[in-house]
Design an enzyme around this catalytic site. Structure first.
Site, PDB file in Angstrom:
ATOM      1  CB  THR A 149      -0.822   0.222   1.091  1.00  0.00           C
ATOM      2  OG1 THR A 149      -1.646  -1.354   0.970  1.00  0.00           O
ATOM      3  CG2 THR A 149      -2.094   1.059   1.519  1.00  0.00           C
ATOM      4  CE  LYS A 172      -4.638  -2.244   2.710  1.00  0.00           C
ATOM      5  NZ  LYS A 172      -3.574  -2.717   2.591  1.00  0.00           N
ATOM      6  CE  LYS A 193       1.851   2.590   5.050  1.00  0.00           C
ATOM      7  NZ  LYS A 193       1.792   1.674   3.585  1.00  0.00           N
TER       8      LYS A 193
END
Length: 233
Positions: free
Chosen positions: A34, A109, A178
């Site tokens: 990701t 995502k 993050k």
């Protein structure tokens, strides 16, 4: 040759000096990490210069889904690449082709992970409130899960990691921060306001500062416990 990578957005390891592509026979590269749509777009463009197909395939479903092969696999790639990579990616779980453009799977995502973190933050707040008011935590979770407030945190994370006091769901606070940061930044770049998302990002930043980036992100509940002066048990 298909090259799969779990790199966390370190572009130089793919495309730069000493990169894994240099002089190789790689035709297709699958990225399961990701990294955000910006990195995906940049790396895909660099690989295209060498006629290497880029397949963006971040996954979601946690450790349990990985072990069971039931992850959600979000895929953005050219249609002609899909038949080649589909047998590989199906071993992880269910595929969702988000489109041809690099970064679309990353956007999907990030959207999912922001919602997961939001559910955890909001559930931690109401659980701290309920326990401080005198409710039994298990009874309150059961009520929420039988009612309209049920969510991934109340149904899974709290019964598995918060109420038993293990705080070991299996996803690091630093990683969650993050992902949420990338999501909010992408929304801002698109001109989409994220008032709630920004607040969730701040809660994760506080949790990371208090308990460390390697702490489980269910430690968000511990932050609320400290603020409220209660234990959610």
């Amino acid at each position: 040759m298909i090259c799969q990578t779990l790199l966390s957005g370190n572009k130089i390891l793919i495309c730069g000096n000493g990169g894994i592509i240099n002089g190789s026979r790689v035709r297709t590269l699958i990225d399961l990490s990701t990294t955000g749509p910006g990195v995906a777009t940049e790396v895909a463009a660099k690989l295209a210069e060498r006629q290497i197909a880029w397949v963006d395939a971040p996954v979601s479903g946690g450790v349990t889904g990985a072990r069971a092969g039931t992850l959600a696999v979000m895929v953005s790639c050219a249609r002609q690449s899909l038949p080649e990579v589909e047998p590989i990616l199906k071993t992880f779980g269910r595929l969702f082709h988000t489109g041809d453009r690099p970064g679309l799977a990353q956007t999907a995502k990030l959207a999912n992970n922001l919602l997961a973190a939001t559910a955890l933050v909001a559930t931690s707040e109401v659980m701290a409130m309920g326990v401080k008011a005198g409710l039994d935590a298990k009874v309150l979770i059961d009520i929420i899960n039988a009612s309209s407030g049920r969510n991934s945190a109340s149904q899974d994370k709290f019964p598995r990691a918060v109420l038993p006091r293990t705080f070991d769901f299996g996803f690091a606070t630093g990683l969650s921060y993050k992902d949420v940061r990338l999501c909010v930044e992408e929304a801002e770049a698109l001109g989409v306001p994220m008032v709630v998302g920004a607040a969730v990002r701040e809660m994760l930043a506080i949790t990371k500062a208090r308990f460390g980036a390697d702490s489980d992100f269910t430690f968000i509940a511990k932050v609320l416990e400290e603020w409220a002066g209660v234990e959610i048990r």
